[in-house]
Design a protein around this motif. Structure first.
Motif, PDB file in Angstrom:
ATOM      1  N   HIS A   1       0.829  -1.204   0.000  1.00  0.00           N
ATOM      2  CA  HIS A   1       0.000   0.000   0.000  1.00  0.00           C
ATOM      3  C   HIS A   1       0.869   1.261   0.000  1.00  0.00           C
ATOM      4  N   ARG A   2       2.064   1.121   0.552  1.00  0.00           N
ATOM      5  CA  ARG A   2       3.013   2.250   0.520  1.00  0.00           C
ATOM      6  C   ARG A   2       3.636   2.372  -0.859  1.00  0.00           C
ATOM      7  N   ASP A   3       3.952   1.232  -1.444  1.00  0.00           N
ATOM      8  CA  ASP A   3       4.584   1.197  -2.772  1.00  0.00           C
ATOM      9  C   ASP A   3       3.589   0.534  -3.725  1.00  0.00           C
ATOM     10  N   ASP A   4       2.406   1.176  -3.893  1.00  0.00           N
ATOM     11  CA  ASP A   4       1.257   0.511  -4.505  1.00  0.00           C
ATOM     12  C   ASP A   4       1.368   0.286  -5.998  1.00  0.00           C
ATOM     13  N   ASP A   5       2.384   0.800  -6.642  1.00  0.00           N
ATOM     14  CA  ASP A   5       2.528   0.571  -8.085  1.00  0.00           C
ATOM     15  C   ASP A   5       2.975  -0.857  -8.393  1.00  0.00           C
ATOM     16  N   THR A   6       3.459  -1.584  -7.410  1.00  0.00           N
ATOM     17  CA  THR A   6       3.954  -2.939  -7.681  1.00  0.00           C
ATOM     18  C   THR A   6       2.826  -3.926  -7.912  1.00  0.00           C
ATOM     19  N   GLY A   7       1.637  -3.678  -7.378  1.00  0.00           N
ATOM     20  CA  GLY A   7       0.472  -4.520  -7.672  1.00  0.00           C
ATOM     21  C   GLY A   7       0.650  -5.997  -7.374  1.00  0.00           C
ATOM     22  N   GLY A   8       0.860  -6.388  -6.123  1.00  0.00           N
ATOM     23  CA  GLY A   8       0.988  -7.797  -5.742  1.00  0.00           C
ATOM     24  C   GLY A   8       2.392  -8.342  -5.851  1.00  0.00           C
ATOM     25  N   HIS A   9       3.369  -7.480  -5.926  1.00  0.00           N
ATOM     26  CA  HIS A   9       4.767  -7.911  -6.080  1.00  0.00           C
ATOM     27  C   HIS A   9       5.187  -8.853  -4.951  1.00  0.00           C
ATOM     28  N   THR A  10       4.868  -8.506  -3.703  1.00  0.00           N
ATOM     29  CA  THR A  10       5.334  -9.309  -2.565  1.00  0.00           C
ATOM     30  C   THR A  10       4.808 -10.732  -2.643  1.00  0.00           C
ATOM     31  N   GLY A  11       3.506 -10.886  -2.877  1.00  0.00           N
ATOM     32  CA  GLY A  11       2.943 -12.226  -2.960  1.00  0.00           C
ATOM     33  C   GLY A  11       3.572 -13.059  -4.054  1.00  0.00           C
ATOM     34  N   ARG A  12       3.842 -12.421  -5.189  1.00  0.00           N
ATOM     35  CA  ARG A  12       4.424 -13.174  -6.316  1.00  0.00           C
ATOM     36  C   ARG A  12       5.851 -13.619  -6.014  1.00  0.00           C
ATOM     37  N   VAL A  13       6.655 -12.718  -5.472  1.00  0.00           N
ATOM     38  CA  VAL A  13       8.054 -13.083  -5.227  1.00  0.00           C
ATOM     39  C   VAL A  13       8.158 -14.092  -4.097  1.00  0.00           C
ATOM     40  N   VAL A  14       7.259 -14.036  -3.110  1.00  0.00           N
ATOM     41  CA  VAL A  14       7.268 -15.033  -2.044  1.00  0.00           C
ATOM     42  C   VAL A  14       7.008 -16.413  -2.631  1.00  0.00           C
ATOM     43  N   ASN A  15       5.944 -16.550  -3.409  1.00  0.00           N
ATOM     44  CA  ASN A  15       5.582 -17.855  -3.959  1.00  0.00           C
ATOM     45  C   ASN A  15       6.654 -18.404  -4.883  1.00  0.00           C
ATOM     46  N   LEU A  16       7.194 -17.562  -5.746  1.00  0.00           N
ATOM     47  CA  LEU A  16       8.175 -18.033  -6.733  1.00  0.00           C
ATOM     48  C   LEU A  16       9.500 -18.382  -6.071  1.00  0.00           C
ATOM     49  N   SER A  17       9.928 -17.598  -5.099  1.00  0.00           N
ATOM     50  CA  SER A  17      11.210 -17.885  -4.439  1.00  0.00           C
ATOM     51  C   SER A  17      11.119 -19.157  -3.586  1.00  0.00           C
ATOM     52  N   VAL A  18       9.973 -19.382  -2.940  1.00  0.00           N
ATOM     53  CA  VAL A  18       9.795 -20.608  -2.165  1.00  0.00           C
ATOM     54  C   VAL A  18       9.813 -21.827  -3.084  1.00  0.00           C
ATOM     55  N   ARG A  19       9.173 -21.735  -4.230  1.00  0.00           N
ATOM     56  CA  ARG A  19       9.207 -22.846  -5.202  1.00  0.00           C
ATOM     57  C   ARG A  19      10.636 -23.145  -5.628  1.00  0.00           C
ATOM     58  N   LEU A  20      11.405 -22.107  -5.910  1.00  0.00           N
ATOM     59  CA  LEU A  20      12.782 -22.311  -6.357  1.00  0.00           C
ATOM     60  C   LEU A  20      13.627 -22.920  -5.235  1.00  0.00           C
ATOM     61  N   ALA A  21      13.442 -22.450  -4.006  1.00  0.00           N
ATOM     62  CA  ALA A  21      14.225 -22.983  -2.882  1.00  0.00           C
ATOM     63  C   ALA A  21      13.944 -24.465  -2.674  1.00  0.00           C
ATOM     64  N   ARG A  22      12.693 -24.847  -2.755  1.00  0.00           N
ATOM     65  CA  ARG A  22      12.354 -26.261  -2.568  1.00  0.00           C
ATOM     66  C   ARG A  22      12.880 -27.099  -3.723  1.00  0.00           C
ATOM     67  N   ARG A  23      12.910 -26.523  -4.893  1.00  0.00           N
ATOM     68  CA  ARG A  23      13.496 -27.244  -6.028  1.00  0.00           C
ATOM     69  C   ARG A  23      14.974 -27.496  -5.802  1.00  0.00           C
ATOM     70  N   LEU A  24      15.634 -26.574  -5.133  1.00  0.00           N
ATOM     71  CA  LEU A  24      17.062 -26.704  -4.849  1.00  0.00           C
ATOM     72  C   LEU A  24      17.325 -27.598  -3.633  1.00  0.00           C
ATOM     73  N   GLY A  25      16.267 -28.090  -2.978  1.00  0.00           N
ATOM     74  CA  GLY A  25      16.437 -29.003  -1.856  1.00  0.00           C
ATOM     75  C   GLY A  25      16.698 -28.332  -0.529  1.00  0.00           C
TER      76      GLY A  25
END
Length: 451
Positions: free
Chosen positions: A274-298
């Motif tokens: 809401h402070r940096d509202d131009d990102t439009g869901g950036h946090t949720g997307r990067v959380v999900n994608l980074s967790v997927r990548l980490a689990r792929r790496l074991g």
């Protein structure tokens, strides 16, 4: 037979010689004394050695009778019977004591080893399995089950012996009557009916409670012997149930705290948008994608959690960035770029008082703009010196920034962003992490084509 100390051997030899002499002299009192001396020398012995005083006295007395002839003094006979009875009683008592000591030693050893296994368990299921393993090692009963509730229905979550075929099986009322599924006696009755009657000739049920008398489940033990469970066995099972309940209760409390922490950090990440509202869901997307990548790496779950929390908080420092810089349309000048770059260290400093955050989370917040070639900020770290969480997250963060519109640029196509990530391997990004990221994205694209 364990080797006796030299003094015990000498006493036994002397007592045996004295028994022989007493038998030759037809001296019943002396034979009794020699047998008692022999009994003292064999205290704590095992096997046939324990029977030696009784057998030696009987042999000596019979030998005395044979040498003496048919005449027998009634008092001598009474004395012999008393000695034999006393020695026999002593043997029985030692056997009982030996069994009790063996049980106590086995209990202590099992609880000691089991407490370490319980401490190492990382989730409730592992704690329950370790608990049943401890109880099995105690050898209280061959058939063991731990029943707990999943979505309101009792399930056998861990088992040994005859209960093992029913693992993960839900327990429902066999007569379809309306009953409370939280009643231990009902759950135990239904679980016991799963076994054949000889397998449950004797049984014992122990409830398991956590903190604040929170009901966590029930332990059920059965055996097919005619010997019922005695008070000592029930006491040990009850003590074990308290230990298991304490461990489960502690884990549940930690889980609830972690869930609360995770929800708090997720909410904070949403507030940042809401402070940096131009990102439009950036946090949720990067959380999900980074967790997927980490689990792929074991990565293990502790690393994944640290990464996830860092992803929630990675732009926390932007709270201190002026709107004129944060929301500027177009490219930033040198001074403005210097201001925006301070968000990494500001965010890091803001999180110092949150002592539950792991170091890997703080590393991500501080170093997620470092570059593999050493030209990033705030510290100019290079290659493997950049923390793992930051090296992984920066790939996902840049990919999301490229594929979504920002005040200073339009959104790139997915293919163009993937090509840029590939190009920056060994420059901006860790090449190995880039390779894993590209494979993950390719598999995701193939899955969408199949659908």
């Amino acid at each position: 037979m364990p080797r006796s100390p030299i003094w015990s051997t000498l006493v036994l030899i002397g007592a045996a010689a004295l028994l022989g002499y007493a038998a030759w002299q037809h001296h019943t009192a002396l034979m009794a004394g020699a047998a008692l001396l022999m009994a003292a020398a064999t205290v704590g012995a095992s096997g046939l050695t324990r029977l030696l005083p009784l057998g030696a006295f009987a042999a000596a007395f019979l030998t005395s009778l044979v040498l003496r002839g048919p005449r027998l003094d009634p008092l001598d006979l009474l004395a012999a019977l008393l000695v034999l009875g006393g020695l026999g009683f002593r043997i029985v008592r030692e056997q009982v004591t030996a069994r009790q000591l063996a049980w106590q030693r086995n209990t202590i050893a099992a609880l000691h080893a089991g407490s370490e296994r319980l401490a190492d368990a990382r989730d409730a299921d592992a704690i329950i399995r370790a608990g049943i393993g401890i109880l099995d090692r105690l050898q209280v009963a061959p058939n063991l089950a731990f029943v707990a509730y999943r979505q309101g229905t009792p399930h056998i979550l861990a088992a040994k012996g005859a209960f093992e075929p029913f693992l993960e099986r839900p327990i429902h009322p066999s007569d379809n009557n309306s009953r409370s599924v939280q009643a231990d006696h009902w759950v135990a009755e239904e679980a016991l009916t799963l076994l054949k009657k000889p397998q449950r000739r004797h049984y014992h049920v122990a409830p398991v409670y956590g903190r604040a008398s929170n009901h966590l489940g029930v332990l059920i033990i059965t055996r097919n012997t005619t010997e019922p469970f005695d008070d000592a066995e029930k006491s040990v099972v009850a003590s074990f149930a308290r230990l298991l309940g304490a461990q489960l209760g502690q884990w549940n409390a930690i889980r609830d705290l972690r869930d609360a922490n995770d929800l708090t950090l997720r909410s904070l990440g949403a507030a940042l948008e809401h402070r940096d509202d131009d990102t439009g869901g950036h946090t949720g997307r990067v959380v999900n994608l980074s967790v997927r990548l980490a689990r792929r790496l074991g990565w293990d779950e502790d690393q994944v959690k640290a990464l996830r929390w860092g992803a929630y908080l990675h732009d926390l420092g932007k709270l201190a960035i002026p709107d004129a810089v944060l929301h500027k349309r177009g490219a930033l000048d040198t001074d403005e770029r210097r201001v925006i770059q301070t968000h990494t260290t500001i965010g890091y400093d803001m999180l110092q008082d949150l002592h539950f955050l792991p170091a890997e989370t703080l590393d991500l917040v501080r170093y997620h703009h470092e570059r593999w070639d050493g030209t990033g900020y705030p510290s100019g770290l290079r290659g493997q010196n950049i923390p793992d969480t930051a090296r992984l997250f920066t790939i996902v963060d840049v990919f999301d920034a490229l594929t979504n519109a920002r005040p200073y640029k339009p959104a790139w196509t997915r293919d163009r962003a993937v090509s840029e990530i590939r190009l920056q391997a060994g420059r901006q990004f860790d090449p190995q992490y880039v390779e894993a990221f590209l494979r993950m994205m390719a598999e995701h694209d193939e899955a969408h084509l199949v659908v």
